[in-house]
Design a protein around this motif. Structure first.
Motif, PDB file in Angstrom:
ATOM      1  N   LEU A  42       0.836  -1.203   0.000  1.00 47.73           N
ATOM      2  CA  LEU A  42       0.000   0.000   0.000  1.00 47.73           C
ATOM      3  C   LEU A  42       0.871   1.254   0.000  1.00 47.73           C
ATOM      4  O   LEU A  42       0.590   2.214  -0.726  1.00 47.73           O
ATOM      5  CB  LEU A  42      -0.937  -0.003   1.213  1.00 47.73           C
ATOM      6  N   TYR A  43       1.931   1.248   0.785  1.00 41.98           N
ATOM      7  CA  TYR A  43       2.840   2.400   0.832  1.00 41.98           C
ATOM      8  C   TYR A  43       3.475   2.649  -0.537  1.00 41.98           C
ATOM      9  O   TYR A  43       3.536   3.787  -1.004  1.00 41.98           O
ATOM     10  CB  TYR A  43       3.916   2.169   1.890  1.00 41.98           C
ATOM     11  N   ASN A  44       3.922   1.587  -1.186  1.00 40.40           N
ATOM     12  CA  ASN A  44       4.517   1.724  -2.519  1.00 40.40           C
ATOM     13  C   ASN A  44       3.505   2.252  -3.526  1.00 40.40           C
ATOM     14  O   ASN A  44       3.835   3.086  -4.375  1.00 40.40           O
ATOM     15  CB  ASN A  44       5.091   0.389  -2.992  1.00 40.40           C
ATOM     16  N   ASN A  45       2.250   1.789  -3.435  1.00 45.36           N
ATOM     17  CA  ASN A  45       1.192   2.295  -4.326  1.00 45.36           C
ATOM     18  C   ASN A  45       0.905   3.766  -4.054  1.00 45.36           C
ATOM     19  O   ASN A  45       0.685   4.541  -4.987  1.00 45.36           O
ATOM     20  CB  ASN A  45      -0.085   1.473  -4.153  1.00 45.36           C
ATOM     21  N   LEU A  46       0.886   4.146  -2.769  1.00 43.96           N
ATOM     22  CA  LEU A  46       0.653   5.554  -2.424  1.00 43.96           C
ATOM     23  C   LEU A  46       1.763   6.438  -2.971  1.00 43.96           C
ATOM     24  O   LEU A  46       1.497   7.544  -3.462  1.00 43.96           O
ATOM     25  CB  LEU A  46       0.558   5.725  -0.904  1.00 43.96           C
ATOM     26  N   GLN A  47       2.986   5.963  -2.894  1.00 55.55           N
ATOM     27  CA  GLN A  47       4.105   6.737  -3.457  1.00 55.55           C
ATOM     28  C   GLN A  47       3.928   6.921  -4.960  1.00 55.55           C
ATOM     29  O   GLN A  47       4.129   8.002  -5.496  1.00 55.55           O
ATOM     30  CB  GLN A  47       5.425   6.025  -3.175  1.00 55.55           C
ATOM     31  N   ARG A  48       3.549   5.828  -5.629  1.00 53.98           N
ATOM     32  CA  ARG A  48       3.357   5.889  -7.082  1.00 53.98           C
ATOM     33  C   ARG A  48       2.212   6.846  -7.440  1.00 53.98           C
ATOM     34  O   ARG A  48       2.327   7.663  -8.355  1.00 53.98           O
ATOM     35  CB  ARG A  48       3.048   4.478  -7.604  1.00 53.98           C
ATOM     36  N   MET A  49       1.102   6.728  -6.704  1.00 52.76           N
ATOM     37  CA  MET A  49      -0.051   7.611  -6.954  1.00 52.76           C
ATOM     38  C   MET A  49       0.290   9.060  -6.677  1.00 52.76           C
ATOM     39  O   MET A  49      -0.127   9.966  -7.399  1.00 52.76           O
ATOM     40  CB  MET A  49      -1.230   7.200  -6.059  1.00 52.76           C
ATOM     41  N   ASN A  50       1.058   9.295  -5.614  1.00 52.74           N
ATOM     42  CA  ASN A  50       1.362  10.660  -5.208  1.00 52.74           C
ATOM     43  C   ASN A  50       2.230  11.377  -6.224  1.00 52.74           C
ATOM     44  O   ASN A  50       2.140  12.582  -6.387  1.00 52.74           O
ATOM     45  CB  ASN A  50       2.035  10.657  -3.830  1.00 52.74           C
TER      46      ASN A  50
END
Length: 199
Positions: free
Chosen positions: A99-107
């Motif tokens: 989830l953290y990696n996805n949030l970084q990508r989305m951000n």
């Protein structure tokens, strides 16, 4: 007078030598910007974004799992066997990390908050704490899936020079050196003897 209200507010705020109200206001604004706090909120800043709520929920579940599986052991004792923590909390930690990696990508693409920058400091600090506990304190490590291909490619590259020199040795023609003896010039005495025979 409404036209003079701005000047009146400015004169009141900056009336003391330290200008403490202005200094504090600038400090809090700079801290808010540096910590990227807006990236944890919705566009209209009404509350936390859905992704932030989901992340913090998973973070709390991970910490609860760590505490539950320690079974009363203190973390800072001599190195213990934390295999129960690693085994039972692996799924929760993996979900949190993904989830953290996805949030970084989305951000990086603008995300829910509409701000394209780092994640907010609360999310980054929470992930740093979890990763530190997982890797340093509990010494849990997930085996890298790329290990076998890396070893195979490294071995192939290391054996290339051996294969090259071996094939070059086998395919080259090994020529034996043939020594050619030089013809010596006969001495004058033998030449005279030869000439006398034929004359």
């Amino acid at each position: 007078n409404s036209s003079e209200s701005h000047n009146c507010a400015k004169s009141i705020l900056t009336s003391d030598r330290l200008q403490i109200v202005v200094t504090l206001s600038e400090f809090f604004n700079e801290t808010w910007e540096a910590a990227n706090c807006a990236n944890c909120l919705m566009n209209s800043s009404e509350g936390l974004s859905n992704s932030t709520v989901e992340f913090l929920d998973l973070f709390n579940k991970s910490l609860t799992c760590f505490e539950h599986n320690l079974q009363g052991q203190t973390i800072y004792l001599s190195p213990n066997n934390y295999t129960e923590v690693c085994k039972n909390c692996n799924e929760t930690y993996k979900k949190l990390n993904d989830l953290y990696n996805n949030l970084q990508r989305m951000n990086r693409q603008g995300g829910e908050s509409g701000h394209s920058a780092h994640l907010c400091i609360d999310v980054e600090d929470a992930m740093n704490i979890t990763r530190k506990l997982w890797s340093r304190t509990f010494n849990c490590s997930v085996p890298c899936s790329d290990t076998v291909p890396v070893i195979a490619v490294s071995s192939f590259i290391l054996f290339l020079p051996i294969v090259f020199y071996l094939s070059s040795f086998l395919h080259s023609k090994q020529k034996k050196r043939i020594l050619i003896l030089p013809k010596r010039i006969q001495s004058n005495a033998s030449l005279v003897n030869i000439q006398e025979k034929y004359s």
